[in-house]
Design a protein around this motif. Structure first.
Motif, PDB file in Angstrom:
ATOM      1  N   GLN A  21      39.521  33.338  33.332  1.00  0.00           N
ATOM      2  CA  GLN A  21      38.695  34.549  33.323  1.00  0.00           C
ATOM      3  C   GLN A  21      38.317  34.953  31.904  1.00  0.00           C
ATOM      4  OE1 GLN A  21      37.932  34.908  36.287  1.00  0.00           O
ATOM      5  NE2 GLN A  21      39.717  33.994  37.305  1.00  0.00           N
ATOM      6  N   PHE A  43      35.861  44.505  40.806  1.00  0.00           N
ATOM      7  CA  PHE A  43      36.402  43.174  40.563  1.00  0.00           C
ATOM      8  C   PHE A  43      36.478  42.445  41.901  1.00  0.00           C
ATOM      9  CE2 PHE A  43      39.099  44.882  36.777  1.00  0.00           C
ATOM     10  CZ  PHE A  43      37.935  45.049  36.052  1.00  0.00           C
ATOM     11  N   SER A  44      35.826  41.305  42.001  1.00  0.00           N
ATOM     12  CA  SER A  44      35.831  40.543  43.247  1.00  0.00           C
ATOM     13  C   SER A  44      36.243  39.113  42.956  1.00  0.00           C
ATOM     14  CB  SER A  44      34.446  40.556  43.902  1.00  0.00           C
ATOM     15  OG  SER A  44      33.501  39.881  43.090  1.00  0.00           O
ATOM     16  N   LYS A  51      42.816  39.958  39.424  1.00  0.00           N
ATOM     17  CA  LYS A  51      42.009  41.177  39.512  1.00  0.00           C
ATOM     18  C   LYS A  51      42.863  42.421  39.207  1.00  0.00           C
ATOM     19  CE  LYS A  51      40.783  40.381  43.760  1.00  0.00           C
ATOM     20  NZ  LYS A  51      41.486  39.099  43.937  1.00  0.00           N
ATOM     21  N   THR A  52      43.952  42.600  39.942  1.00  0.00           N
ATOM     22  CA  THR A  52      44.811  43.780  39.730  1.00  0.00           C
ATOM     23  C   THR A  52      45.496  43.717  38.372  1.00  0.00           C
ATOM     24  OG1 THR A  52      45.184  43.824  42.118  1.00  0.00           O
ATOM     25  CG2 THR A  52      46.649  45.142  40.751  1.00  0.00           C
ATOM     26  N   ASP A 126      43.007  49.006  45.254  1.00  0.00           N
ATOM     27  CA  ASP A 126      43.200  47.611  45.636  1.00  0.00           C
ATOM     28  C   ASP A 126      42.763  47.402  47.085  1.00  0.00           C
ATOM     29  OD1 ASP A 126      43.805  45.007  45.306  1.00  0.00           O
ATOM     30  OD2 ASP A 126      45.984  45.249  45.297  1.00  0.00           O
ATOM     31  N   ALA A 155      39.169  46.644  43.388  1.00  0.00           N
ATOM     32  CA  ALA A 155      39.427  45.204  43.522  1.00  0.00           C
ATOM     33  C   ALA A 155      39.301  44.811  44.981  1.00  0.00           C
ATOM     34  CB  ALA A 155      40.819  44.856  42.997  1.00  0.00           C
ATOM     35  N   THR A 157      38.583  41.184  47.838  1.00  0.00           N
ATOM     36  CA  THR A 157      38.360  39.762  48.124  1.00  0.00           C
ATOM     37  C   THR A 157      37.160  39.540  49.039  1.00  0.00           C
ATOM     38  OG1 THR A 157      39.932  39.895  49.963  1.00  0.00           O
ATOM     39  CG2 THR A 157      40.796  39.201  47.830  1.00  0.00           C
ATOM     40  N   TYR A 173      32.100  42.392  38.404  1.00  0.00           N
ATOM     41  CA  TYR A 173      32.595  41.195  37.736  1.00  0.00           C
ATOM     42  C   TYR A 173      33.234  40.291  38.788  1.00  0.00           C
ATOM     43  CZ  TYR A 173      31.936  43.895  33.483  1.00  0.00           C
ATOM     44  OH  TYR A 173      31.389  44.647  32.473  1.00  0.00           O
ATOM     45  N   PHE A 175      35.464  37.206  39.671  1.00  0.00           N
ATOM     46  CA  PHE A 175      36.545  36.407  39.113  1.00  0.00           C
ATOM     47  C   PHE A 175      36.492  35.007  39.719  1.00  0.00           C
ATOM     48  CE2 PHE A 175      37.658  40.448  37.728  1.00  0.00           C
ATOM     49  CZ  PHE A 175      38.788  40.455  36.939  1.00  0.00           C
TER      50      PHE A 175
END
Length: 638
Positions: A21, A43-44, A51-52, A126, A155, A157, A173, A175
């Motif tokens: 990253q 953040f994905s 991410k976290t 999260d 964050a 998924t 952003y 990841f």
């Protein structure tokens, strides 16, 4: 030593410690150093890519006592509180359990207050995709214009579950999954810090099995280290994680090369009996075919790209030279395409066995396919060209004398077999009859008539009788048998009995009408329906039998009951079939027209109201009682 939670033990505390990253780390570190904080961040990425972790490091960088700074010091009270998860101004929320609209409203109320101890209030949400639609809507205004002392970090998924209005208010952003080399370097660093010896092949296997996720790789590493061995061995990793060894794949290659279907079945039973991971087995099989294909194509130059040891490279090089390149490519393609089918099949073991058996029988299957293609391309006996009838009194084709070179004759004359541009394709003309084709046939096989000037075609010179015979008339221009016989070449001592008269070319039969001529009597709509039934086209003309048909001025008018009935008859496929049947039965001059009955047309309420008000009985009732119409409801059968 506890190996149960290596992920928490070695969680990075600075941007520099995070594996991979690079782009995201650079942007956030510069934003913290310049104190330029966005209202919201998104953040994905897949699980376990940081991410976290990066969200917490960014929160520490913003609230460090040395801020603004590019990296947190991890020594001040603020950094320690955030690391321990007790910082009052850094709120971390799990949207899976706090995703309702009431939670979002409490968050809106809390964000209005200034920070108690830190410089910024940071809200880390999260699994943010678990927020409800109402919760997202409640946060819209807050995300767009938050207080200057607050920022959001979400964050997730599953970015596709986010409303577009939320994504547009955030700096997004993505990841990336870590590469195999980055995972190997990260795992090797942890093993060195744990002072554990390891084989490089063992770390490579764990990194491949992790599939780009740091957390998954760390969990697998902790699972293998729980064995308690002094050294991390590749054999132990394969045994614990259920991964096939190189011996299994090379045994499978031997069975495929020898077309030994029983050996292929035994290999599948061995994979199932050892409890190996089928998904990873197919991935490794695809890598085997890839290695062999590149080694077959590029040789030893591909070894650094594949990252193989010298022993593995030599083994793969041997198999790469054993198989044909096209066969390796076909098996590689079959493995990649069959991976999803095997993993989603109700019988994964049977699907895997079928895939491997197809590879072993690939050569036979291709041969059968080619044979079938050749058989389908071969002409049928009915379509086979008929041999040309023998021509009587025809001189055999001349060949050059052995003593003379090709293309020359004594005296410098050109031999007759050189006159035609297509040598060997046409029978040549004897010298005494040069300029004429035997039996009155032109170069294209058609009978020759007379030239435009009226002279017989047989008097034309050899130069006039070239390959271009477009000026020759067709056989229809010959009217009598004498005309045909006049074209037969005459020798100095003709033998009438040796030259039989030519037969007249039969004229083509007149074309038959396309519509059936066997129908007796007048052609009407009832006969047309019977013709449709006899032709077996009822299945393609649904609803035709329920139409009312009538011949009007050269048109067959079909009247349908309603619009749905018209759609059945006048559909894209059915209309074409009906038009073809009408042309066959009534003749090509009859046109087709499809309309809806006046009773089947849907009328508006205003049209129904006008009809009711104009009805004489209704008028009589309205005049007698001074009534008026309030509403009109059509009946269902109207």
């Amino acid at each position: 030593m506890s190996t149960s939670n290596l992920t928490a033990k070695y969680r990075p505390q600075t941007f520099g410690e995070v594996a991979g990253q690079e782009a995201v780390k650079t942007i956030l570190s510069r934003a913290a150093a310049q104190d330029k904080v966005a209202p919201a961040y998104l953040f994905s990425g897949t699980r376990g890519v940081g991410k976290t972790t990066i969200a917490r490091i960014f929160a520490k960088a913003l609230n460090c006592k040395n801020a603004p700074t590019a990296e947190p010091c991890n020594e001040c009270d603020n950094c320690r509180q955030i690391t321990a998860g007790v910082g009052v101004d850094v709120v971390e929320i799990d949207a899976a359990s706090h995703g309702k609209v009431d939670d979002a409203r409490r968050l809106k109320e809390d964000i209005g207050y200034a920070p108690i101890e830190f410089r910024y209030k940071v809200f880390i949400i999260d699994e943010a995709h678990m927020l409800t639609v109402q919760a997202f809507n409640a946060l819209l205004k807050t995300l767009e214009e938050p207080p200057p002392h607050a920022t959001f970090i979400m964050a997730t998924t599953e970015t596709h579950k986010f409303p577009a209005t939320i994504i547009s208010r955030c700096q997004h952003y993505a990841f990336k999954m870590l590469t195999n080399d980055e995972l190997i370097a990260h795992l090797s660093n942890i093993l060195n810090m744990e002072q554990i010896e390891f084989e490089q092949g063992a770390v490579d296997l764990i990194a491949k099995r992790g599939a780009g996720s740091v957390r998954d790789s760390m969990s697998l590493l902790g699972q293998v280290l729980a064995l308690g061995s002094e050294k991390l061995l590749e054999e132990d990793v394969r045994s614990i994680l259920g991964l096939a060894g190189r011996d299994v794949f090379f045994t499978l290659m031997q069975a495929i090369h020898g077309r030994d279907l029983v050996a292929v079945g035994d290999t599948v039973q061995q994979v199932l009996g050892r409890g190996l991971d089928l998904g990873f087995f197919i991935r490794e099989l695809g890598n085997c075919w890839r290695n062999m294909f590149l080694l077959n194509q590029s040789g030893e130059r591909a070894v650094p790209l594949l990252g193989l040891s010298s022993e593995e490279a030599a083994e793969f090089m041997k198999w790469a030279q054993t198989f044909d390149r096209s066969f390796i490519h076909a098996c590689w393609q079959m493995t990649v395409d069959g991976q999803r089918k095997v993993m989603t099949s109700l019988e994964p073991a049977m699907a895997l066995e079928l895939l491997l058996l197809n590879m072993a029988s690939l050569t036979d299957l291709i041969s059968m396919e080619r044979a079938g293609a050749l058989a389908s391309a071969a002409p049928s006996p009915q379509q086979a060209p008929q041999a040309a009838p023998a021509v009587p009194n025809q001189a055999p084709p001349q060949t050059p004398p052995p003593s003379q070179p090709m293309g020359q004759q004594p005296g410098g004359q050109t031999p007759p077999w050189q006159n035609s541009p297509q040598q060997g394709m046409q029978q040549q003309v004897p010298p005494q009859n040069q300029g004429m084709q035997p039996q009155g046939m032109g170069a294209n096989g058609r009978p020759m008539g007379r030239t435009e000037s009226g002279s017989p075609a047989g008097n034309r010179s050899a130069n006039d009788m070239g390959a271009d015979d477009s000026s020759l008339p067709d056989a229809a221009g010959l009217q009598t048998d004498s005309d045909l016989n006049s074209l037969v070449p005459q020798s100095e001592n003709p033998a009438p009995e040796s030259i039989p008269p030519l037969e007249r070319v039969p004229e083509p039969a007149p074309a038959k009408p396309s519509f059936p001529a066997s129908v007796s009597g007048p052609r009407d709509f009832e006969g047309f329906l019977q013709y449709v039934a006899d032709s077996g086209a009822n299945g393609s003309t649904s609803g035709l039998s329920k139409c009312k048909g009538e011949l009007i001025d050269g048109k067959l008018v079909l009247t349908c009951a309603n619009s749905f009935h018209q759609g059945q008859v006048a559909g894209r496929e059915s209309r074409g079939v009906v038009e073809r049947l009408v042309s066959e039965y009534f003749g090509p001059e009859v046109e087709l027209e499809i309309q809806i009955s006046s009773k089947g047309k849907r009328r508006s309420r205003q049209e129904i109201r006008d009809d009711v008000e104009s009805h004489p009985d209704v008028k009589r009732v309205m005049d007698a009682f001074g009534a008026s119409i309030i509403s009109i409801d059509p009946r269902k059968d109207v």
